[in-house]
Design a protein around this motif. Sequence first.
Motif, PDB file in Angstrom:
ATOM      1  N   ASP A 508       0.835  -1.204   0.000  1.00 15.14           N
ATOM      2  CA  ASP A 508       0.000   0.000   0.000  1.00 15.14           C
ATOM      3  C   ASP A 508       0.870   1.254   0.000  1.00 15.14           C
ATOM      4  O   ASP A 508       0.566   2.237  -0.691  1.00 15.14           O
ATOM      5  CB  ASP A 508      -0.918   0.005   1.227  1.00 15.14           C
ATOM      6  CG  ASP A 508      -2.041  -1.011   1.102  1.00 15.14           C
ATOM      7  OD1 ASP A 508      -2.314  -1.455  -0.028  1.00 15.14           O
ATOM      8  OD2 ASP A 508      -2.627  -1.368   2.145  1.00 15.14           O
ATOM      9  N   ARG A 509       1.937   1.223   0.783  1.00 14.82           N
ATOM     10  CA  ARG A 509       2.847   2.370   0.828  1.00 14.82           C
ATOM     11  C   ARG A 509       3.487   2.596  -0.538  1.00 14.82           C
ATOM     12  O   ARG A 509       3.571   3.734  -1.028  1.00 14.82           O
ATOM     13  CB  ARG A 509       3.928   2.135   1.892  1.00 14.82           C
ATOM     14  CG  ARG A 509       4.917   3.293   2.037  1.00 14.82           C
ATOM     15  CD  ARG A 509       5.958   3.002   3.114  1.00 14.82           C
ATOM     16  NE  ARG A 509       6.791   1.882   2.761  1.00 14.82           N
ATOM     17  CZ  ARG A 509       7.855   1.951   1.939  1.00 14.82           C
ATOM     18  NH1 ARG A 509       8.172   3.114   1.381  1.00 14.82           N
ATOM     19  NH2 ARG A 509       8.564   0.881   1.684  1.00 14.82           N
ATOM     20  N   LEU A 510       3.939   1.527  -1.176  1.00 14.68           N
ATOM     21  CA  LEU A 510       4.563   1.645  -2.491  1.00 14.68           C
ATOM     22  C   LEU A 510       3.553   2.064  -3.545  1.00 14.68           C
ATOM     23  O   LEU A 510       3.890   2.777  -4.499  1.00 14.68           O
ATOM     24  CB  LEU A 510       5.217   0.315  -2.877  1.00 14.68           C
ATOM     25  CG  LEU A 510       6.382  -0.142  -1.992  1.00 14.68           C
ATOM     26  CD1 LEU A 510       6.884  -1.503  -2.449  1.00 14.68           C
ATOM     27  CD2 LEU A 510       7.523   0.872  -2.005  1.00 14.68           C
ATOM     28  N   ARG A 511       2.283   1.610  -3.381  1.00 17.01           N
ATOM     29  CA  ARG A 511       1.239   1.988  -4.336  1.00 17.01           C
ATOM     30  C   ARG A 511       1.016   3.499  -4.312  1.00 17.01           C
ATOM     31  O   ARG A 511       0.820   4.131  -5.363  1.00 17.01           O
ATOM     32  CB  ARG A 511      -0.045   1.230  -4.008  1.00 17.01           C
ATOM     33  CG  ARG A 511      -1.112   1.297  -5.107  1.00 17.01           C
ATOM     34  CD  ARG A 511      -2.292   0.379  -4.792  1.00 17.01           C
ATOM     35  NE  ARG A 511      -1.937  -1.026  -4.972  1.00 17.01           N
ATOM     36  CZ  ARG A 511      -1.813  -1.887  -3.970  1.00 17.01           C
ATOM     37  NH1 ARG A 511      -2.010  -1.486  -2.721  1.00 17.01           N
ATOM     38  NH2 ARG A 511      -1.501  -3.138  -4.210  1.00 17.01           N
ATOM     39  N   GLU A 512       1.045   4.089  -3.129  1.00 19.62           N
ATOM     40  CA  GLU A 512       0.901   5.540  -3.019  1.00 19.62           C
ATOM     41  C   GLU A 512       2.054   6.248  -3.743  1.00 19.62           C
ATOM     42  O   GLU A 512       1.841   7.252  -4.437  1.00 19.62           O
ATOM     43  CB  GLU A 512       0.889   5.960  -1.547  1.00 19.62           C
ATOM     44  CG  GLU A 512      -0.389   5.569  -0.807  1.00 19.62           C
ATOM     45  CD  GLU A 512      -0.363   6.066   0.630  1.00 19.62           C
ATOM     46  OE1 GLU A 512       0.502   6.918   0.952  1.00 19.62           O
ATOM     47  OE2 GLU A 512      -1.192   5.594   1.426  1.00 19.62           O
ATOM     48  N   MET A 513       3.272   5.729  -3.595  1.00 18.72           N
ATOM     49  CA  MET A 513       4.418   6.312  -4.289  1.00 18.72           C
ATOM     50  C   MET A 513       4.245   6.189  -5.801  1.00 18.72           C
ATOM     51  O   MET A 513       4.499   7.136  -6.549  1.00 18.72           O
ATOM     52  CB  MET A 513       5.717   5.613  -3.851  1.00 18.72           C
ATOM     53  CG  MET A 513       6.094   5.815  -2.401  1.00 18.72           C
ATOM     54  SD  MET A 513       7.576   4.874  -1.914  1.00 18.72           S
ATOM     55  CE  MET A 513       8.813   5.652  -2.939  1.00 18.72           C
ATOM     56  N   PHE A 514       3.786   5.036  -6.243  1.00 22.52           N
ATOM     57  CA  PHE A 514       3.614   4.784  -7.669  1.00 22.52           C
ATOM     58  C   PHE A 514       2.582   5.729  -8.274  1.00 22.52           C
ATOM     59  O   PHE A 514       2.779   6.278  -9.363  1.00 22.52           O
ATOM     60  CB  PHE A 514       3.190   3.326  -7.874  1.00 22.52           C
ATOM     61  CG  PHE A 514       2.946   2.963  -9.309  1.00 22.52           C
ATOM     62  CD1 PHE A 514       4.000   2.742 -10.176  1.00 22.52           C
ATOM     63  CD2 PHE A 514       1.653   2.840  -9.798  1.00 22.52           C
ATOM     64  CE1 PHE A 514       3.780   2.405 -11.503  1.00 22.52           C
ATOM     65  CE2 PHE A 514       1.418   2.513 -11.118  1.00 22.52           C
ATOM     66  CZ  PHE A 514       2.484   2.288 -11.977  1.00 22.52           C
ATOM     67  N   GLU A 515       1.490   5.948  -7.579  1.00 21.57           N
ATOM     68  CA  GLU A 515       0.427   6.822  -8.089  1.00 21.57           C
ATOM     69  C   GLU A 515       0.903   8.260  -8.218  1.00 21.57           C
ATOM     70  O   GLU A 515       0.405   9.023  -9.062  1.00 21.57           O
ATOM     71  CB  GLU A 515      -0.797   6.737  -7.178  1.00 21.57           C
ATOM     72  CG  GLU A 515      -1.502   5.385  -7.271  1.00 21.57           C
ATOM     73  CD  GLU A 515      -2.609   5.228  -6.236  1.00 21.57           C
ATOM     74  OE1 GLU A 515      -2.731   6.132  -5.360  1.00 21.57           O
ATOM     75  OE2 GLU A 515      -3.329   4.215  -6.269  1.00 21.57           O
ATOM     76  N   LYS A 516       1.858   8.648  -7.401  1.00 17.57           N
ATOM     77  CA  LYS A 516       2.383  10.012  -7.462  1.00 17.57           C
ATOM     78  C   LYS A 516       3.403  10.192  -8.588  1.00 17.57           C
ATOM     79  O   LYS A 516       3.552  11.294  -9.125  1.00 17.57           O
ATOM     80  CB  LYS A 516       3.043  10.385  -6.129  1.00 17.57           C
ATOM     81  CG  LYS A 516       2.066  10.530  -4.972  1.00 17.57           C
ATOM     82  CD  LYS A 516       2.818  10.874  -3.698  1.00 17.57           C
ATOM     83  CE  LYS A 516       1.863  11.010  -2.508  1.00 17.57           C
ATOM     84  NZ  LYS A 516       2.603  11.313  -1.252  1.00 17.57           N
ATOM     85  N   THR A 517       4.111   9.138  -8.935  1.00 19.54           N
ATOM     86  CA  THR A 517       5.231   9.291  -9.866  1.00 19.54           C
ATOM     87  C   THR A 517       4.963   8.742 -11.262  1.00 19.54           C
ATOM     88  O   THR A 517       5.525   9.239 -12.244  1.00 19.54           O
ATOM     89  CB  THR A 517       6.489   8.587  -9.310  1.00 19.54           C
ATOM     90  OG1 THR A 517       6.199   7.191  -9.131  1.00 19.54           O
ATOM     91  CG2 THR A 517       6.898   9.190  -7.975  1.00 19.54           C
ATOM     92  N   ALA A 518       4.130   7.716 -11.375  1.00 21.94           N
ATOM     93  CA  ALA A 518       3.930   7.069 -12.673  1.00 21.94           C
ATOM     94  C   ALA A 518       3.056   7.926 -13.581  1.00 21.94           C
ATOM     95  O   ALA A 518       2.082   8.536 -13.130  1.00 21.94           O
ATOM     96  CB  ALA A 518       3.299   5.697 -12.486  1.00 21.94           C
TER      97      ALA A 518
END
Length: 686
Positions: A508-518
Amino acid sequence: MGEIQKQLLRAALCCLWVVAASVGAAEGGDENDSDNEFFSVFPDADVYPQPAPLLTNIYGRERRSLNGMWDIKVDEAGIGWRIGGYINDLNRGQLTGMELKETSFDDRSQLKVPGDWNSQRVDLDRYRGKMFYHKIVPVDKEEGKRYFVHFGGANYVTDLFVNDELVGRHEGGYTAFNFDVTDHIKDGQNTIIVRVDAFLDDSTIPTMRTSDFWKYGGITRDVNLLTLPEKHVSQYHVYLDDRESGEIKGWVQLSDNVQRGAVTVEIPEAGVKQKVSVGKNGRAEFSAQADLQLWSPENPKLYDVKISYDGREIKDRIGFRTIETEGQNIVLNGKPVKLYGISMHEETPLRAGMANSPEDAEVQMKLIKELGGNFVRLAHYPHNEHTVRMADKLGLMVWSEIPIVSLIDWDNEHTQQVSQAQISDNVTRDLNRASIVMWSIANETFPQSQERLEFLKGLAETARSLDASDRLIASALIGDFSKEFEEVGNHLLYSLIHDSELPEAEKDRLREMFEKTAPDDFDKDDVVTVMIKDQLGEVVDIVGYNEYFGWYYSAFFAPELGVDEGLIRDTMFKLMPKMRFNNVFGKPMIISEFGAGAKAGFHSEEGVIWSEEYQARVYRAQVDMLERSEAVKGMSPWILTDFRSHLRELNGIHETYNRKGLISETGEKKMAFDVLKNFYHEQRDL
């Protein structure tokens, strides 16, 4: 002034200098200030006599080797020629036992030449200061002859004294140079003193901060005394100009621009014999037709070439071939070729220290041939002439480089002059070596700026102006790292979220990062293209690029993503088949470095880093990845043999060695050697 008064004045000046030097040191003065002060009694430091024009093919001339044991004096304080007298007192020992002598030469302190001082004495392992070398050379001097002292290389600044007289200075640690000593040599016993200063700073080429290779100090290559006619052949270039017609062209340059007589060029096996008159500026130009066997890695054919002038003959062994680019292809003798090789430092598995003999060169070149390679990148400086001649003989294409690495003082006029001299001497020495297919002007230099571009563009122009055979110009360029890491990071995040066994909270933490950068159009199946846009690509013919997927990249991403580095490494291997390499210039690419470190003999069933298993895994993934990029026409992984490095201090692993070699410093082959060997032999059989 009488002799007694001279001696008293000398002693007084010496004492005054010692006091002044102590005050200067206490006030934090520059160590080189003392040199400038001292040389008020010699030519000013800015106007040292320079070397004579570099003589081509010294091994084909009348020469006398000065190799062997030389008396030495370590001069750490830089004041050795002041204490107890000037330079002409250094070689004079005590006569009666009552003379005050605080420095002199004798055979109780010696070093082998050629050889770096770092590997010859434990106390000099990390010494980077000044050293005096001393040798007595008997000469039967002949009228009408000229005498040159030729150095294959000495690192970094070299001052030559003959019979107590300053002859001149050379700056640069890896290029050949020679001094005309005719007016200094006498009939009988001659005293030769060489002062070598290995100190480097931010203005030298290379700088001390440059990369992580060991900057060995000393007279590291052959020293020869050459005896030549008063008027003689200084330089020459013989090359294949037109493959289809078999037209050979070339030129011969006479000493002192002499404009009389004729030069004869013979290639007996090819049926060539041309006699041409010497023209303007002492230059004779010629051309001839011949039916030639072309030099190639598969058939490294060399022809005996004879150049005669005024009754004297120089012999050489020269191969004939053409090299060019067509679009993104490298073309050898009219046919596209892929360059499969390796990078190499000038160190040998035969012993510690710098390689310096034909035997050293043969060992290294034969290891590359055993790999199945057809190419070697000589990093990060011009290597010994023995090495390129062995590449000629065995059939290895060569990337030849000068030591402009990383950050250079692009605005420094002196730095620019030294770099121009180095590219000029490198090209001049090796013009007739068929194995050299490209001159490299730099390795991974930054930052991108107009000053950097103009500096390096000037080097490319010099190389091209000196080499009429149109060898390729290369450089390892720099990429757009922010864009590269962003794209790779997004694919890493996606894979960690969907294909790993991380806890859901972590995902979930990585998903939040992905949504911000991808980006919105992110596609997990897209390839990731590393596109080189470095402005230096407009200047070079070959775009080199150093990449370390599977090694450094994982260490960067682990803390950035807050994920265990081992998991990042495993995920990176899954992504590597998606990686592609290209450049906006439409030019051929060579992946000039890739690899991973391994301590020879360290094995791990889990394949942890520093194990031979992990290094082999990186190599398997790399060769698979690189074969997928159409623009990549060559590779020279890092590196053949473990080499000394100031930066590598990891206990139990490094021990001051960079461990990315396929072979240990003592000659042990690691598992990755066989991985690359199998791949290269498979490519050769296709």
